[in-house]
Design a protein around this motif. Structure first.
Motif, PDB file in Angstrom:
ATOM      1  N   ASP A   4       0.832  -1.196   0.000  1.00 19.76           N
ATOM      2  CA  ASP A   4       0.000   0.000   0.000  1.00 19.76           C
ATOM      3  C   ASP A   4       0.876   1.259   0.000  1.00 19.76           C
ATOM      4  O   ASP A   4       0.586   2.234  -0.698  1.00 19.76           O
ATOM      5  N   GLY A   5       1.954   1.225   0.767  1.00 16.68           N
ATOM      6  CA  GLY A   5       2.876   2.357   0.789  1.00 16.68           C
ATOM      7  C   GLY A   5       3.526   2.581  -0.566  1.00 16.68           C
ATOM      8  O   GLY A   5       3.696   3.719  -1.014  1.00 16.68           O
ATOM      9  N   ARG A   6       3.884   1.507  -1.235  1.00 13.32           N
ATOM     10  CA  ARG A   6       4.477   1.630  -2.573  1.00 13.32           C
ATOM     11  C   ARG A   6       3.484   2.227  -3.565  1.00 13.32           C
ATOM     12  O   ARG A   6       3.840   3.045  -4.401  1.00 13.32           O
TER      13      ARG A   6
ATOM     14  N   GLY B 266       1.319   9.388  -8.415  1.00 15.82           N
ATOM     15  CA  GLY B 266       1.544  10.353  -9.487  1.00 15.82           C
ATOM     16  C   GLY B 266       1.797   9.676 -10.823  1.00 15.82           C
ATOM     17  O   GLY B 266       1.391  10.167 -11.870  1.00 15.82           O
ATOM     18  N   ARG B 267       2.464   8.554 -10.795  1.00 12.30           N
ATOM     19  CA  ARG B 267       2.736   7.819 -12.037  1.00 12.30           C
ATOM     20  C   ARG B 267       1.455   7.291 -12.653  1.00 12.30           C
ATOM     21  O   ARG B 267       1.311   7.257 -13.856  1.00 12.30           O
ATOM     22  N   PHE B 268       0.524   6.856 -11.812  1.00 14.73           N
ATOM     23  CA  PHE B 268      -0.738   6.337 -12.335  1.00 14.73           C
ATOM     24  C   PHE B 268      -1.547   7.452 -12.995  1.00 14.73           C
ATOM     25  O   PHE B 268      -2.264   7.213 -13.945  1.00 14.73           O
ATOM     26  N   ASP B 269      -1.417   8.678 -12.501  1.00 15.92           N
ATOM     27  CA  ASP B 269      -2.112   9.788 -13.136  1.00 15.92           C
ATOM     28  C   ASP B 269      -1.612   9.987 -14.564  1.00 15.92           C
ATOM     29  O   ASP B 269      -2.379  10.291 -15.458  1.00 15.92           O
ATOM     30  N   LYS B 270      -0.313   9.815 -14.768  1.00 17.75           N
ATOM     31  CA  LYS B 270       0.235   9.960 -16.104  1.00 17.75           C
ATOM     32  C   LYS B 270      -0.279   8.864 -17.027  1.00 17.75           C
ATOM     33  O   LYS B 270      -0.563   9.102 -18.185  1.00 17.75           O
ATOM     34  N   VAL B 271      -0.393   7.660 -16.522  1.00 15.27           N
ATOM     35  CA  VAL B 271      -0.901   6.547 -17.330  1.00 15.27           C
ATOM     36  C   VAL B 271      -2.342   6.806 -17.725  1.00 15.27           C
ATOM     37  O   VAL B 271      -2.762   6.515 -18.831  1.00 15.27           O
ATOM     38  N   ASP B 272      -3.115   7.408 -16.825  1.00 15.87           N
ATOM     39  CA  ASP B 272      -4.518   7.690 -17.130  1.00 15.87           C
ATOM     40  C   ASP B 272      -4.648   8.704 -18.268  1.00 15.87           C
ATOM     41  O   ASP B 272      -5.643   8.722 -18.964  1.00 15.87           O
ATOM     42  N   GLY B 273      -3.650   9.538 -18.473  1.00 17.12           N
ATOM     43  CA  GLY B 273      -3.718  10.521 -19.545  1.00 17.12           C
ATOM     44  C   GLY B 273      -3.455   9.926 -20.918  1.00 17.12           C
ATOM     45  O   GLY B 273      -3.833  10.502 -21.922  1.00 17.12           O
ATOM     46  N   ARG B 274      -2.829   8.795 -20.986  1.00 10.71           N
ATOM     47  CA  ARG B 274      -2.457   8.203 -22.272  1.00 10.71           C
ATOM     48  C   ARG B 274      -3.644   7.808 -23.148  1.00 10.71           C
ATOM     49  O   ARG B 274      -3.612   8.064 -24.337  1.00 10.71           O
TER      50      ARG B 274
END
Length: 80
Positions: A41-43, A49-57
């Motif tokens: 969960d901590g990871r 923030g990285r997942f937000d970038k993936v959502d933009g793709r």
């Protein structure tokens, strides 16, 4: 009657001791798994923030897919 009661109470005591030991073992395992889940969960929190970038793709990919039929039509027009 006294002998039978002592035998049964001894059996019940043994079962109770076994159950307490077994539950302690299971509790230890569950605590260990909780620790592992907390690490994961901590990871994931760090990677948020990285997942937000993936959502933009997909939105940019959708734009490219929408432009594809026009590009194909232009190529066909050039050959024809």
């Amino acid at each position: 009657m006294d002998g039978r009661f002592e035998f049964i109470s001894g059996q019940l005591r043994d079962i109770q001791l076994y159950m307490h030991a077994r539950f302690a073992d299971i509790d230890g395992r569950l605590d260990k798994m909780d620790g592992r889940f907390d690490k994961v969960d901590g990871r994931l929190d760090k990677m948020d923030g990285r997942f937000d970038k993936v959502d933009g793709r997909p939105t940019t990919m959708d734009a490219k897919i929408d432009a594809l039929p026009r590009a194909v039509a232009e190529l066909i027009a050039k050959r024809g």
